[in-house]
Design a protein around this motif. Structure first.
Motif, mmCIF file in Angstrom:
data_model
loop_
_atom_site.group_PDB
_atom_site.id
_atom_site.type_symbol
_atom_site.label_atom_id
_atom_site.label_comp_id
_atom_site.label_asym_id
_atom_site.label_seq_id
_atom_site.Cartn_x
_atom_site.Cartn_y
_atom_site.Cartn_z
ATOM 1 N N MET A 158 -79.882 60.300 31.980
ATOM 2 C CA MET A 158 -80.106 61.452 30.869
ATOM 3 C C MET A 158 -79.442 62.889 31.222
ATOM 4 S SD MET A 158 -83.835 62.913 29.464
ATOM 5 C CE MET A 158 -83.882 64.063 30.896
ATOM 6 N N ASN A 159 -79.722 63.219 32.562
ATOM 7 C CA ASN A 159 -79.179 64.660 32.613
ATOM 8 C C ASN A 159 -77.675 64.741 32.515
ATOM 9 O OD1 ASN A 159 -81.681 65.599 33.077
ATOM 10 N ND2 ASN A 159 -81.766 65.362 35.407
ATOM 11 N N LYS A 160 -76.929 63.538 32.952
ATOM 12 C CA LYS A 160 -75.525 63.556 32.979
ATOM 13 C C LYS A 160 -75.198 63.224 31.365
ATOM 14 C CE LYS A 160 -71.721 60.382 34.574
ATOM 15 N NZ LYS A 160 -71.303 59.478 35.307
ATOM 16 N N ALA A 161 -75.885 62.528 30.700
ATOM 17 C CA ALA A 161 -75.537 62.594 29.260
ATOM 18 C C ALA A 161 -75.698 63.774 28.694
ATOM 19 C CB ALA A 161 -76.574 61.561 28.401
ATOM 20 N N VAL A 162 -76.752 64.778 29.155
ATOM 21 C CA VAL A 162 -77.034 65.935 28.541
ATOM 22 C C VAL A 162 -75.920 66.941 28.843
ATOM 23 C CG1 VAL A 162 -78.384 68.111 28.648
ATOM 24 C CG2 VAL A 162 -79.562 65.798 28.495
ATOM 25 N N GLN A 163 -75.289 66.853 30.015
ATOM 26 C CA GLN A 163 -74.171 67.781 30.284
ATOM 27 C C GLN A 163 -72.953 67.596 29.641
ATOM 28 O OE1 GLN A 163 -73.371 66.977 34.516
ATOM 29 N NE2 GLN A 163 -74.908 68.702 35.120
ATOM 30 N N VAL A 178 -78.117 68.927 17.758
ATOM 31 C CA VAL A 178 -77.700 68.990 19.269
ATOM 32 C C VAL A 178 -78.403 69.918 20.306
ATOM 33 C CG1 VAL A 178 -75.615 69.252 20.741
ATOM 34 C CG2 VAL A 178 -75.354 68.192 18.224
ATOM 35 N N SER A 179 -78.722 70.979 19.952
ATOM 36 C CA SER A 179 -79.662 71.941 20.484
ATOM 37 C C SER A 179 -80.983 71.310 20.698
ATOM 38 C CB SER A 179 -79.774 73.419 20.061
ATOM 39 O OG SER A 179 -78.397 73.626 20.015
ATOM 40 N N LEU A 180 -81.735 70.585 19.881
ATOM 41 C CA LEU A 180 -82.909 70.101 20.040
ATOM 42 C C LEU A 180 -82.874 68.985 21.058
ATOM 43 C CD1 LEU A 180 -83.942 70.276 16.223
ATOM 44 C CD2 LEU A 180 -85.204 71.551 18.233
ATOM 45 N N LEU A 181 -81.794 68.091 20.867
ATOM 46 C CA LEU A 181 -81.863 67.034 21.608
ATOM 47 C C LEU A 181 -81.722 67.474 23.121
ATOM 48 C CD1 LEU A 181 -79.273 64.603 19.737
ATOM 49 C CD2 LEU A 181 -81.866 64.097 20.099
ATOM 50 N N ASN A 201 -71.378 60.172 19.373
ATOM 51 C CA ASN A 201 -71.322 59.313 20.488
ATOM 52 C C ASN A 201 -72.382 60.148 21.728
ATOM 53 O OD1 ASN A 201 -69.802 57.330 19.671
ATOM 54 N ND2 ASN A 201 -67.903 58.087 20.417
ATOM 55 N N ALA A 202 -72.034 61.360 21.769
ATOM 56 C CA ALA A 202 -72.911 61.973 22.785
ATOM 57 C C ALA A 202 -74.314 62.218 22.541
ATOM 58 C CB ALA A 202 -72.100 63.470 23.008
ATOM 59 N N CYS A 203 -74.626 62.473 21.153
ATOM 60 C CA CYS A 203 -76.196 62.625 20.961
ATOM 61 C C CYS A 203 -76.681 61.156 20.722
ATOM 62 C CB CYS A 203 -76.005 62.977 19.329
ATOM 63 S SG CYS A 203 -75.579 64.667 19.069
ATOM 64 N N LYS A 204 -75.954 60.106 20.478
ATOM 65 C CA LYS A 204 -76.409 58.821 20.521
ATOM 66 C C LYS A 204 -76.783 58.450 22.020
ATOM 67 C CE LYS A 204 -74.644 56.709 16.333
ATOM 68 N NZ LYS A 204 -73.954 55.862 15.590
ATOM 69 N N THR A 205 -75.688 58.687 22.965
ATOM 70 C CA THR A 205 -76.037 58.332 24.453
ATOM 71 C C THR A 205 -77.221 59.296 25.125
ATOM 72 O OG1 THR A 205 -73.725 58.152 24.631
ATOM 73 C CG2 THR A 205 -74.852 58.496 26.574
ATOM 74 N N THR A 206 -77.337 60.430 24.450
ATOM 75 C CA THR A 206 -78.426 61.505 24.915
ATOM 76 C C THR A 206 -79.732 60.703 24.483
ATOM 77 O OG1 THR A 206 -77.066 63.243 25.146
ATOM 78 C CG2 THR A 206 -79.688 63.614 25.380
ATOM 79 N N ASN A 207 -79.847 60.585 23.330
ATOM 80 C CA ASN A 207 -81.141 59.932 22.605
ATOM 81 C C ASN A 207 -81.343 58.581 23.383
ATOM 82 O OD1 ASN A 207 -82.991 59.407 20.523
ATOM 83 N ND2 ASN A 207 -81.652 57.656 20.178
#
Length: 504
Positions: free
Chosen positions: A385-390, A434-437, A349-355
């Motif tokens: 995006m910054n919020k999703a990255v956090q 995850v680190s690459l995202l 979920n976190a990766c898809k949201t950031t993406n």
């Protein structure tokens, strides 16, 4: 009356069969018949090749009409210039050098207006400067006397040709007058050496300059008036198309990785879209040439003469920096190390949201460049995006140490079984993705800054407000505010000998 010899010559032997018919043998074909059959095969094969060539040419013209139009424009320019050779009044004014104008058209005429102007202006300037210097050197050598004439001409050719060649490596000359320096060397050597043997040197230089002027004039005129193809417009389209390709590639890689071995849905991108990042990585040379020629073009469309074409190169460099990270995502997909389902679900979920937010930013930037209007939503998208990255950073730091599932072989009455234990190395592929995202989000900020700088330099007007759903007042940042974001993530990893149990 038919003779026995004629009968034997036409039928060698025959066989009478039971039904009353007669099967007579046919005489073998002669050399002439074989030659005719071979000739028919050769002609038929040649016609087939010609037909296939015409079919390919037609398909190319339909797929890329600009190439067909460019060919017609070159033919038109050469036809117009040839009038100076066929018409006696024009021929007498130009002299026997009228065919030089045709050569100028062949060398100078390019597919875009900027490239044609670049070569035409450099050609004319190089010819004029070299011709003037050649006449000056000839005059000095004549005043010096016959004994020193060859020495002065040879020395001047050596010095000026060496200096002009070396100047081609200097950045200002290399980027703007590289072709002009080459023409200078050629014309100066021709005029200087011709002056040693040709008596009517001034007439030669005059006709040479006149034919260059005629050829370049019609090249520029036809290139601009008949279906102009602008280098700046091509560069503009290339940049925003590359942004859309990067967004498609990013979506494709992430959705492909987290699809959990299910069939690919309609939301997933095709293979062509996934490989769009490779097109971005290969576009540097094209962008450099287009930006170089775009600076020579006059105002057209939405672009004035001082449009900041160099800023497009900075945007392209930022996109390639981002594309390298996107390319690295494919290595995670091709990894031979199998990752557990529960571990993927932990990050899914976190990766898809950031993406999702990252690709939305890329598409919004592409829209900004395409419409030449400032986006009113880019700050909000970057904040999301910054919020999703956090959130993604938190999920990365909270990787569960024990991801246990009961095994089918060792299940007791309570439904509990021994956990499946896997080494730490099997967790690394998903954490790498995850680190690459996270790194992608950091590099997107560089693209945003470059596009914002283009908006300032090009004096873009604000885009009209859309009807998108706004954030809640407590969540929406103030103007220009961004959440603090650090692309460097520190993850605490257990001891090297420790094994992480996870479910399959």
């Amino acid at each position: 009356m038919v003779s026995e010899k004629d009968v034997l010559g036409s039928v060698e032997w025959g066989i009478n069969v039971a039904d009353g018919t007669n099967n007579a043998s046919v005489p073998e074909s002669g050399l002439v018949d074989k030659a005719l059959l071979g000739l028919k095969g050769v002609v038929g094969g040649l016609l087939l090749k010609v037909w296939r060539f015409l079919v390919k040419a037609w398909k190319l013209g339909v797929a890329e009409p600009r190439k067909a139009i460019h060919a017609l424009k070159v033919g038109l320019a050469i036809s117009v210039v040839l009038l100076f050779y066929y018409m006696r009044s024009l021929y007498e004014g130009v002299g026997g050098n009228a065919m030089w104008a045709v050569m100028i058209v062949v060398v100078v005429f390019e597919s875009t207006v900027g490239a044609t102007l670049y070569k035409s202006i450099n050609r004319a300037a190089g010819t004029f400067l070299a011709g003037s210097l050649g006449l000056g050197v000839h005059w000095i050598s004549c005043k010096a006397g016959q004994n020193f004439e060859a020495i002065i001409i040879g020395t001047s050719v050596f010095l000026l040709a060496s200096a002009a060649t070396f100047s081609r490596f200097i950045p200002p000359v290399k980027s703007r007058f590289d072709y002009g320096a080459l023409i200078f060397i050629l014309t100066f050597s021709l005029v200087s050496i011709s002056g040693y043997r040709v008596e009517e040197l001034f007439e030669l230089a005059y006709h040479r300059l006149l034919t260059v002027g005629i050829g370049t004039f019609f090249c520029i005129l036809i290139s601009i008036l008949f279906y102009p193809n602008w280098s700046g417009q091509q560069l503009h389209c290339l940049i925003y198309n590359n942004l859309e390709k990067l967004a498609d590639s990013l979506d494709g890689y992430v959705l492909e990785y987290f699809k959990d071995n299910e069939a690919v849905t309609e939301d997933n991108c095709s293979t062509k879209q996934i490989n769009g990042d490779k097109c971005v990585l290969d576009s540097k040379a094209t962008e450099d040439n287009m930006a170089k020629f775009a600076r020579w073009e006059p105002a057209h469309g939405s672009f004035n003469f001082k449009h900041p074409w160099k800023q497009y190169l900075k945007i392209g460099a930022s996109m390639r920096s981002f594309a390298y990270c996107v390319e690295a995502l494919s290595a995670c997909m091709e990894s031979e190390i199998k990752v557990g389902v529960l571990l993927k679900k932990h990050f899914s979920n976190a990766c898809k949201t950031t993406n999702k937010h990252s690709s939305e930013i890329l598409r919004e930037l592409a829209k900004t460049i395409k419409t030449m209007k400032k986006s009113s939503e880019i700050d909000s998208l970057v904040w999301e995006m910054n919020k999703a990255v956090q959130e993604l950073q938190k999920s990365l730091k909270s990787v569960p140490i024990w991801l246990a599932l009961p095994t089918s072989e060792a299940t007791d009455d309570d439904g509990k079984g021994e956990p499946i234990v896997a080494p730490l190395v099997e967790v690394l592929p998903v954490t790498t993705l995850v680190s690459l995202l996270i790194e992608n989000a950091a590099r997107i900020s560089g693209i945003v800054d470059a596009v914002n700088e283009l908006a300032v330099q090009a004096d873009m007007k604000p885009a009209p407000q859309g009807n998108k759903t706004q954030h809640q007042p407590g969540d929406k940042p103030s103007a220009g505010e961004k959440l603090p974001f650090n692309g460097n993530v520190t993850v605490t990893v257990p001891h090297a000998n420790c094994a992480l149990p996870y479910g399959t």
